[in-house]
Design an enzyme around this catalytic site. Structure first.
Site, PDB file in Angstrom:
ATOM      1  N   ASP A   1       0.718  -1.204   0.398  1.00  0.00           N
ATOM      2  CA  ASP A   1       0.007  -0.129   0.153  1.00  0.00           C
ATOM      3  C   ASP A   1       0.945   1.343   0.062  1.00  0.00           C
ATOM      4  O   ASP A   1       1.114   1.904   0.976  1.00  0.00           O
ATOM      5  CB  ASP A   1      -0.921  -0.001   1.099  1.00  0.00           C
ATOM      6  CG  ASP A   1      -2.127   0.881   0.993  1.00  0.00           C
ATOM      7  OD1 ASP A   1      -2.237   1.791  -0.014  1.00  0.00           O
ATOM      8  OD2 ASP A   1      -3.092   0.811   1.816  1.00  0.00           O
TER       9      ASP A   1
ATOM     10  N   ASN B   1      -7.267  -2.250   7.738  1.00  0.00           N
ATOM     11  CA  ASN B   1      -7.278  -1.046   9.090  1.00  0.00           C
ATOM     12  C   ASN B   1      -7.386   0.256   8.558  1.00  0.00           C
ATOM     13  O   ASN B   1      -7.295   1.371   9.306  1.00  0.00           O
ATOM     14  CB  ASN B   1      -5.877  -1.377   9.814  1.00  0.00           C
ATOM     15  CG  ASN B   1      -4.647  -1.042   8.694  1.00  0.00           C
ATOM     16  OD1 ASN B   1      -4.944  -0.723   7.467  1.00  0.00           O
ATOM     17  ND2 ASN B   1      -3.449  -1.075   9.048  1.00  0.00           N
TER      18      ASN B   1
ATOM     19  N   LEU C   1     -12.056   6.164   8.597  1.00  0.00           N
ATOM     20  CA  LEU C   1     -12.312   7.543   8.814  1.00  0.00           C
ATOM     21  C   LEU C   1     -12.861   7.738  10.050  1.00  0.00           C
ATOM     22  O   LEU C   1     -13.735   7.181  10.588  1.00  0.00           O
ATOM     23  CB  LEU C   1     -13.206   8.271   7.892  1.00  0.00           C
ATOM     24  CG  LEU C   1     -13.404   9.566   7.774  1.00  0.00           C
ATOM     25  CD1 LEU C   1     -13.982  10.251   6.543  1.00  0.00           C
ATOM     26  CD2 LEU C   1     -14.600   9.897   8.763  1.00  0.00           C
TER      27      LEU C   1
ATOM     28  N   HIS D   1      -7.433   7.639   7.155  1.00  0.00           N
ATOM     29  CA  HIS D   1      -6.422   6.537   7.035  1.00  0.00           C
ATOM     30  C   HIS D   1      -6.543   5.772   5.674  1.00  0.00           C
ATOM     31  O   HIS D   1      -7.643   5.109   5.750  1.00  0.00           O
ATOM     32  CB  HIS D   1      -6.021   5.717   8.191  1.00  0.00           C
ATOM     33  CG  HIS D   1      -5.246   4.683   8.016  1.00  0.00           C
ATOM     34  ND1 HIS D   1      -5.170   3.528   8.550  1.00  0.00           N
ATOM     35  CD2 HIS D   1      -4.100   4.653   7.485  1.00  0.00           C
ATOM     36  CE1 HIS D   1      -4.163   2.620   8.365  1.00  0.00           C
ATOM     37  NE2 HIS D   1      -3.326   3.630   7.526  1.00  0.00           N
TER      38      HIS D   1
ATOM     39  N   HIS E   1       4.383   4.499  13.342  1.00  0.00           N
ATOM     40  CA  HIS E   1       3.200   4.967  12.607  1.00  0.00           C
ATOM     41  C   HIS E   1       1.729   4.648  13.076  1.00  0.00           C
ATOM     42  O   HIS E   1       0.610   5.177  12.786  1.00  0.00           O
ATOM     43  CB  HIS E   1       3.269   4.324  11.251  1.00  0.00           C
ATOM     44  CG  HIS E   1       2.763   3.071  10.931  1.00  0.00           C
ATOM     45  ND1 HIS E   1       3.116   2.203  11.948  1.00  0.00           N
ATOM     46  CD2 HIS E   1       1.818   2.516  10.033  1.00  0.00           C
ATOM     47  CE1 HIS E   1       2.465   0.763  11.444  1.00  0.00           C
ATOM     48  NE2 HIS E   1       1.672   1.164  10.474  1.00  0.00           N
TER      49      HIS E   1
END
Lengths: 475, 140
Positions: A95, A202, A205, A234, A398
């Site tokens: 990603d 995962n 919003l 995210h 993160h």
């Protein structure tokens, strides 16, 4: 993790001495409890990364590190092209440029509570999320290439947001050197209907409340006050990034022997930065980074439209947008010399410190906002980049990081049970999948506070504010 | 005779898919069912549309990786789920029929979107009992 053989330095740093094929040492930032809970695979993967050609200084693992693909998730490594340095598709991840952005709302919890459920319904209806969802925009080939070159600038030209947003995105919303010609037709086709979608897993919003301020000066610079409501998004480069990751990982794995690379783990697949393949991946990865910037910009626009419906006349300014699956070309001081390096951050966030020349003027005195995502039901955090000297090439954690596999989480919890328990705490969850909710249960993640504390104490970044969820939209 | 079946196995962040059968081709088909099962119960996917797929690779490992990634791609661009697979493998070349239907978010309640089949825990081989195993971790 078995810490035998590691050298503890202070209470949040563990050095992995050079051994075997390691070219540099490893460093794990974690307190005793976090390192105790880490998988031994993190250590194995960190040692493997430390053996890659052209690696500089050390291979680093952040406090949220867990078993990843080739690189640990929460891994940071920098490579020097002048020393045969490599770029790794596995070191960036599937990603590409997945990240988090946070919007300020000027609202308080009391403004949200009366409309919480209908706001959640409206966000769930208007933000495409989950398997099978499509965005409202379809891009033809010319538009696709313009998006891959333009990033958030392209999105603005389509009417998604204002120019003030650009200052609040890494690289001001457009990374240079993107090569749409290096992106396959398959990758572009996969993205055809996915602009402005959240994804699943995962990704989320979340409407959140600022429940603690740790650093009043930095918080004020970021526009954060106790009790404020913010919205965090995210997501990443969607199908385009996934397809680029898939294709280059395979190509690099097959080509490795041609470059004289002996890979202890196929997933460490990489290519010299100064090779045609390395340059082509770099161009494709940068195009995917621009895609992620554009995607988050469109999702932001959709979010603002919903918020404007509920709160007419409101301002929903972007605080900042960070990416945490990246390889970026950056100048860093190593051994007293400034060197241009390619810094891989796989599940790690850039954390430029006070006065860094790439920071927007608004953050020059306090450092870059570093957004740490939680899981539904757990806290998130805003940190700030530290003053010099930088640590781990100016990087921080993160997220909380998984403490339990999806497999184990789905066995332990039922989605309905998780939703009901969170409802008792005043948190509204919207998701198309009960099992998806169970796999993402808060208990499946590490304690965000512990991870953030360790990052703060290790000097990676400093705590500014703690956020707690009110509404969470999952894909 | 090994009873054909699939299973999932844990990974720190994601999840592993494993197909087990008495032939390599059927183990690949079972691994594909395991992939579908990450998203929804394959038994709940109607066999309405047939999609023909082909891929080839220089090794069994890369062939499995290509096969699963091709399915992820087809699922993504067609907005479909597949619940039945018929696979043939001959000299590094895979030919398959995948049967399925468009995603129905209410009925399928898709749990996650597979991003890519990885090279992690990638294994294709025969066990002592003669059964074939085909597995890898899928990033979701």
């Amino acid at each position: 993790m078995d810490t035998n053989g590691l050298k503890q330095i202070g209470d949040t740093e563990w050095q992995v001495p050079k051994s075997g094929a390691m070219r540099v040492p490893g460093v794990i930032f974690a307190d005793a409890a976090l390192i105790n809970d880490m998988d031994n695979k993190v250590l194995e993967q960190l040692r493997n990364v430390a053996g890659l050609p052209g690696i500089v200084e050390a291979a680093y693992a952040m406090p949220d590190a867990h078993w990843g693909y080739g690189f640990p998730i929460g891994g940071v490594a920098a490579f020097d092209p002048d020393e045969g340095g490599v770029i790794s598709a596995g070191g960036v991840g599937f990603d590409i440029s997945c990240g988090v952005r946070t919007l300020l709302t000027g609202l308080k919890r009391a403004d949200i509570e009366p409309v919480k459920k209908s706001l959640a319904d409206s966000l769930f209806r208007n933000i495409p999320a989950g398997v099978g969802s499509t965005g409202k925009i379809s891009l033809d080939e010319t538009e696709m290439d313009a998006m891959l070159e333009g990033g958030a600038h392209w999105a603005l030209a389509q009417g998604y947001g204002g120019t003030e947003d650009l200052e609040r995105i890494e690289e001001r919303g457009k990374v240079a050197g993107a090569r749409p010609d290096a992106v396959s037709t398959y990758a572009k086709k996969r993205q055809h209907d996915e602009m402005g979608t959240l994804g699943s897993g995962n990704h989320y919003l979340e409407v959140q409340e600022v429940t603690r301020i740790h650093d009043a000066v930095a918080a004020a610079s970021f526009g954060l006050r106790l009790g404020d409501v913010v919205v965090s998004i995210h997501c990443g480069s969607r199908g385009l990034g996934h397809q680029i990751g898939t294709e280059f990982l395979r190509e690099m794995a097959v080509a490795a022997p041609d470059f004289g690379l002996v890979l202890p783990d196929l997933e460490l697949a990489c290519a010299p930065l100064r090779s045609e393949l390395g340059q082509r991946y770099l161009g494709a990865m940068r195009a995917a980074t621009n895609c992620a910037y554009a995607n988050r910009q469109i999702v932001t626009h959709l979010t603002r439209r919903v918020l404007e419906h509920f709160f007419p006349g409101g301002r929903f300014d972007l605080l900042f947008d960070v990416s945490h699956n990246t390889c970026k070309e950056e100048w860093h001081a190593v051994g007293g010399k400034r060197r241009l390096l390619f810094v891989h951050r796989k599940g790690a966030t850039r954390a430029f410190g006070v006065g860094h020349s790439d920071l927007p003027a608004a953050f020059a005195a306090v450092g870059q906002p570093v957004i740490i995502g939680g899981s539904m039901g757990t806290s998130s955090a805003i940190l700030a980049g530290n003053p010099q000297p930088e640590r781990a090439f100016a990087s921080a954690c993160h997220g909380a990081g998984r403490a339990m596999s999806r497999h184990a989480a789905a066995r332990r919890w039922r989605g309905r049970q998780v939703v009901d328990q969170l409802a008792e705490r005043g948190i509204v969850i919207k998701s198309p999948s009960s099992r998806g909710v169970a796999e993402e249960a808060p208990g499946a993640y590490k304690d965000t506070d512990a991870v953030v504390d360790a990052a703060h104490r290790a000097g990676l970044a400093r705590k500014v504010a703690r956020l707690e969820p009110i509404v969470c939209i999952k894909g | 005779m090994v009873s054909a079946h699939y299973e999932h196995f844990p990974h720190g962040a994601d999840i592993g898919v494993r197909g087990i059968a008495d032939s390599k081709a059927e183990a690949f088909a079972q691994a594909a069912l395991a992939l579908t099962a990450l998203v929804t119960d394959p038994a709940g996917v109607a066999s309405r549309t047939k999609v023909l797929l082909e891929c080839s690779a220089p090794s069994d490992l890369l062939l499995l990786n290509d096969w699963l990634n091709r399915l992820i791609y087809e699922m993504a661009v067609r907005r479909m789920l597949f619940g039945r697979y018929e696979v043939a493998i001959d000299d590094g070349r895979l030919r398959a029929e995948a049967w399925g239907e468009p995603v129905d978010r209410d009925r399928h309640a898709p749990a996650v979107e597979p991003k890519g089949a990885t090279l992690t825990e990638l294994k294709v081989g025969q066990r002592d009992d003669g059964g074939w195993v085909a597995q890898c971790i899928v990033d979701v």
